[in-house]
Design a protein around this motif. Structure first.
Motif, PDB file in Angstrom:
ATOM      1  N   THR A   1      -4.102  -3.911   2.064  1.00  0.00           N
ATOM      2  CA  THR A   1      -2.756  -4.471   2.077  1.00  0.00           C
ATOM      3  C   THR A   1      -2.868  -5.943   2.424  1.00  0.00           C
TER       4      THR A   1
ATOM      5  N   CYS B   1       0.810  -1.219   0.000  1.00  0.00           N
ATOM      6  CA  CYS B   1       0.000   0.000   0.000  1.00  0.00           C
ATOM      7  C   CYS B   1       0.842   1.266   0.000  1.00  0.00           C
TER       8      CYS B   1
ATOM      9  N   ASP C   1      -5.412   1.722   3.801  1.00  0.00           N
ATOM     10  CA  ASP C   1      -5.639   1.168   2.472  1.00  0.00           C
ATOM     11  C   ASP C   1      -5.481  -0.352   2.508  1.00  0.00           C
TER      12      ASP C   1
END
Length: 353
Positions: free
Chosen positions: A271, A177, A269
């Protein structure tokens, strides 16, 4: 049970924060993470320490006083634990951002190093590094790979120079990410370009597994598409390719599990999905695969770091507040040390890793 006493076994406290808040579950306090770590025990063996994230609401590096740092040292020492690696809170200033952004990034590294140095002086941090990432997304990086990589490298170089003044090493987190770090090949290119003796790599078994699959950078995929996870031989060879490239840079290591998928929660985000140590869907043979990071290509122990850490972010709070979760994790960590550890005298020079 054998008598290996290294590498030291640490738990991370930042899973109480990462992926929490902001349309997710509430954070778990530092004290709760510390207490659950201290309470874990398997056949008389306990965790040796914690790795910490210097981020709110656990910590605020802008307002931490020397008294605050002393209280932290005393609190951790009272649990018979040490502090190892620490995560610098660099996300307010992307490493490939504006001049002001990058200055903020470096300043957060400086403040983290000041705290880390003081904890060493207080005797509670005998090893460990400062962990960083690019604080930038792969999508933004892809808009100008050459220019953005140049900015990341320059920022990391400045951060390394600051860290060197405090006797600290910086470990760049290999996670899909983070732009400029989202591919194993790009990660190596970044580390080579930084070219600082105190710059290294932080390998997390859950995150680096996604490197094999080319998430966010398909051209660097190592495993074939539609890979059959039952094909252990092909998987092992792919992992050997990955570790051959990144092991020489690795100065910080997270034992973890992944089921081959991505996940994100809160503001984090997507990952590599961290799975519980006992998850039957985990794709890693944790103990065996850890050896590819902890041993060189001849099977000899590298002893490149004095401690290893478990990282399990974005677990539900019901899982994380269950003491058995941490006992299961500790049991897995013990097996890694039994297979890939060593015995040495307990005296460890302050500031070593």
């Amino acid at each position: 049970m054998n008598d290996n006493n290294f590498p030291k076994l640490h738990n991370a406290t930042w899973p109480g924060l990462v992926g929490k808040g902001e349309n997710s579950e509430p954070p778990i306090s530092f004290d709760d993470m510390l207490n659950m770590t201290a309470a874990a025990e398997v056949d008389g063996v306990k965790f040796d320490g914690i790795d910490i994230g210097l981020m709110p609401p656990h910590f605020d590096v802008d307002t931490m006083t020397d008294d605050d740092i002393k209280r932290l040292a005393d609190k951790v020492a009272s649990k018979n634990l040490n502090i190892g690696s620490m995560v610098a809170p660099i996300w307010g200033g992307p490493a490939m951002g504006s001049k002001d952004d990058r200055a903020m990034f470096v300043n957060m590294v400086r403040r983290s190093c000041e705290i880390g140095q003081r904890l060493r002086e207080l005797g509670v941090r005998p090893y460990g590094v400062i962990r960083i990432d690019s604080a930038s997304s792969p999508q933004e990086w892809e808009k100008d790979p050459v220019g953005n990589s140049k900015l990341i490298v320059e920022t990391f170089q400045q951060a390394c120079d600051v860290a060197a003044d405090f006797g600290e090493r910086l470990a760049a987190e290999g996670e899909i990410c983070w732009g400029g770090m989202h591919s194993w090949r790009v990660m190596v290119e970044t580390l080579e370009a930084v070219d600082r003796q105190n710059m290294g790599f932080q390998a997390d078994m859950a995150h680096t597994l996604l490197y094999l699959m080319g998430y966010n950078h398909p051209e660097d995929r190592i495993l074939p598409e539609n890979f059959d996870w039952n094909d252990r031989a092909t998987f092992t060879e792919a992992l050997k390719t990955l570790t051959r490239a990144l092991r020489p840079w690795t100065i910080d290591f997270h034992v973890a599990q992944n089921d081959g998928t991505v996940f994100g929660s809160g503001s984090h985000d997507k990952t590599g999905r961290h799975c519980q140590a006992t998850d039957p869907n985990g794709k890693l043979d944790i103990v065996t695969d850890a050896g590819l990071w902890l041993r060189d290509e001849n099977g000899e122990l590298t002893k490149a770091f004095k401690h290893i850490c478990w990282d399990g972010c974005m677990f539900p709070n019901a899982v994380m507040t269950n003491q058995q979760t941490w006992n299961d994790i500790l049991a897995t960590m013990i097996k890694v040390r039994q297979r890939h550890g060593w015995h040495q005298q307990e005296e460890v020079a302050a500031g070593t890793v």
